[in-house]
Design a protein around this motif. Structure first.
Motif, mmCIF file in Angstrom:
data_model
loop_
_atom_site.group_PDB
_atom_site.id
_atom_site.type_symbol
_atom_site.label_atom_id
_atom_site.label_comp_id
_atom_site.label_asym_id
_atom_site.label_seq_id
_atom_site.Cartn_x
_atom_site.Cartn_y
_atom_site.Cartn_z
ATOM 1 N N PRO A 191 0.786 -1.248 0.000
ATOM 2 C CA PRO A 191 0.000 0.000 0.000
ATOM 3 C C PRO A 191 0.824 1.308 0.000
ATOM 4 C CG PRO A 191 -1.019 -1.591 1.439
ATOM 5 C CD PRO A 191 0.260 -2.224 0.979
ATOM 6 N N PRO A 192 1.888 1.450 0.812
ATOM 7 C CA PRO A 192 2.568 2.763 0.801
ATOM 8 C C PRO A 192 3.125 3.116 -0.575
ATOM 9 C CG PRO A 192 3.449 1.367 2.567
ATOM 10 C CD PRO A 192 2.500 0.523 1.790
ATOM 11 N N VAL A 193 3.626 2.119 -1.302
ATOM 12 C CA VAL A 193 4.188 2.379 -2.631
ATOM 13 C C VAL A 193 3.058 2.669 -3.613
ATOM 14 C CG1 VAL A 193 5.629 1.441 -4.488
ATOM 15 C CG2 VAL A 193 6.216 0.966 -2.105
ATOM 16 N N GLN A 194 1.961 1.917 -3.497
ATOM 17 C CA GLN A 194 0.777 2.196 -4.338
ATOM 18 C C GLN A 194 0.350 3.651 -4.173
ATOM 19 O OE1 GLN A 194 -0.595 0.279 -6.498
ATOM 20 N NE2 GLN A 194 -0.304 -1.858 -5.923
ATOM 21 N N ASN A 195 0.264 4.090 -2.919
ATOM 22 C CA ASN A 195 -0.227 5.450 -2.640
ATOM 23 C C ASN A 195 0.754 6.503 -3.153
ATOM 24 O OD1 ASN A 195 -2.334 4.192 -1.371
ATOM 25 N ND2 ASN A 195 -1.512 4.484 0.701
ATOM 26 N N TYR A 196 2.028 6.260 -2.929
ATOM 27 C CA TYR A 196 3.050 7.227 -3.329
ATOM 28 C C TYR A 196 3.055 7.393 -4.854
ATOM 29 C CZ TYR A 196 7.700 9.149 -4.198
ATOM 30 O OH TYR A 196 8.744 9.912 -4.661
ATOM 31 N N ILE A 197 3.072 6.281 -5.574
ATOM 32 C CA ILE A 197 3.131 6.372 -7.044
ATOM 33 C C ILE A 197 1.826 6.947 -7.594
ATOM 34 C CG2 ILE A 197 3.445 5.068 -9.205
ATOM 35 C CD1 ILE A 197 6.021 5.242 -7.563
#
Ligand code: FBP
Length: 336
Positions: free
Chosen positions: A216-222
């Motif tokens: 999730p954190p990478v999904q949100n960041y990108i």
């Protein structure tokens, strides 16, 4: 002013007390080996060096002929110089102690002999990455565990990118410096000293084909990077993916950016793709010395306590403020 060759640069660094004679010799030998690798890479199909070696490395990855050759070049060049106690490589399962028939020194050398080697056959830039540690006191036959020191213990790190020109990038903790290979003279010439990575960027690099596996954190960041001007970041971002970490880091040192290879759910047994000891740590040292940053997403790369020679880690590196932004998404997710 007369251009400064690497040899002179290192001798002057020694006279100023920044490095000792052994480290100077070690760096001269690594640079010489990189010149040999550069020649082999440059020959391409004419040197019969392209294609698979028909073997696999310790991590089960298919080895290219040039992976094997580059490893042999670095091993052979460094074994007998008297400045090393041991070597470790991406291509070898365990550390290699310098044989007792040769003089031994106090340093440990780790390297990825040819990073991004899947690019060789398509004539895209590849590179050699290396990291230098001190051999622990009293150890004469270093084994894997003696190499397991955090990145903050590195005395030196560097890479050589084999591209349209061959460039050696080096730090021994006093800034990050670039030397371009003068192919006619056969010597590396200082072409940029004290490189500084811009603190902010509008460029990111990630393998988007892995999107469905990201956490999730990478999904949100990108997602927020892609939203551009009208999203929460308020600016448009450009994207690059060379699939050759050395080239990506070189681009970032030149004009800023953020490069990521996060952990994902594709293969839960692998916490990321890149290796801590001879990929993430040396790049982290180089970037920090250039005012950039390198993180696991949750903390400074150079503070990770290694548990294995070939350990993998998630990597977020590049422009300082952007790496901090990527970390913020991880911390916010962890707090929620
Ligand atoms: P190797 O160490 O096996 O060469 O792999 C590292 C690497 O090639 C990096 O240079 C590059 O950033 C990444 O793998 C590319 O991965 P992908 O094939 O998933 O795009």
């Amino acid at each position: 002013m007369k251009p400064t060759a690497l040899s002179r640069y290192l001798i002057e660094a020694q006279h100023q007390g920044h490095i000792n004679a052994d480290l100077r010799l070690l760096l001269e030998v690594v640079a010489r080996a990189c010149k040999t690798i550069s020649t082999a890479v440059g020959k391409g199909a004419l040197g019969d060096v392209l294609g698979d070696a028909g073997t696999g490395n310790v991590q089960g990855e298919a080895q290219k002929k040039l992976d094997v050759l580059s490893n042999e070049i670095l091993l052979e060049a460094n074994e007998w110089g008297g400045h090393l106690a041991g070597l470790a490589s991406e291509e070898m399962e365990h550390a290699h102690a310098i044989p007792s028939s040769y003089p031994r020194g106090n340093y440990l050398l780790l390297f990825d002999p040819l990073d991004g080697s899947s690019n060789i056959d398509v004539n895209v830039s590849v590179g050699t990455i290396f990291s230098v540690l001190r051999c622990p006191d009293g150890v004469t036959e270093p084994r894997d565990e003696h190499f397991l020191q955090p990145g903050s213990a590195q005395v030196c790190a560097g890479y050589t990118v084999y591209g349209p020109s061959t460039i050696l990038v080096l730090t021994f903790g006093r800034g990050t410096h670039m030397f371009t290979l003068d192919r006619e003279q056969g010597s590396f010439i200082l072409t940029r000293s004290d490189v500084q990575v811009p603190e902010d960027t509008r460029e990111f690099a990630i393998n988007m084909s892995n999107q469905r596996f990201w956490h999730p954190p990478v999904q949100n960041y990108i997602r927020d990077l892609l939203a551009g001007k009208t999203g929460p970041r308020g600016k448009d971002f450009n994207m690059r993916w060379i699939a050759s970490m050395v080239s990506e880091v070189h681009r970032i040192l030149t004009r800023g950016g953020i490069f990521m290879y996060p952990a994902d759910s594709k293969d839960p047994g692998k916490p990321g793709r890149l290796r801590l000891m001879y990929e993430a740590n040396p790049m982290g040292f180089i970037l920090e010395q250039a005012g950039g940053a390198c993180s696991t997403g949750r903390g400074r790369m150079l503070e990770v306590q290694p548990e294995g020679l070939h350990q993998r880690v998630p990597v977020f590196l590049g422009s300082r403020n952007e790496v901090a932004e990527a970390e913020r998404y991880h911390h916010e997710h962890d707090r929620a």
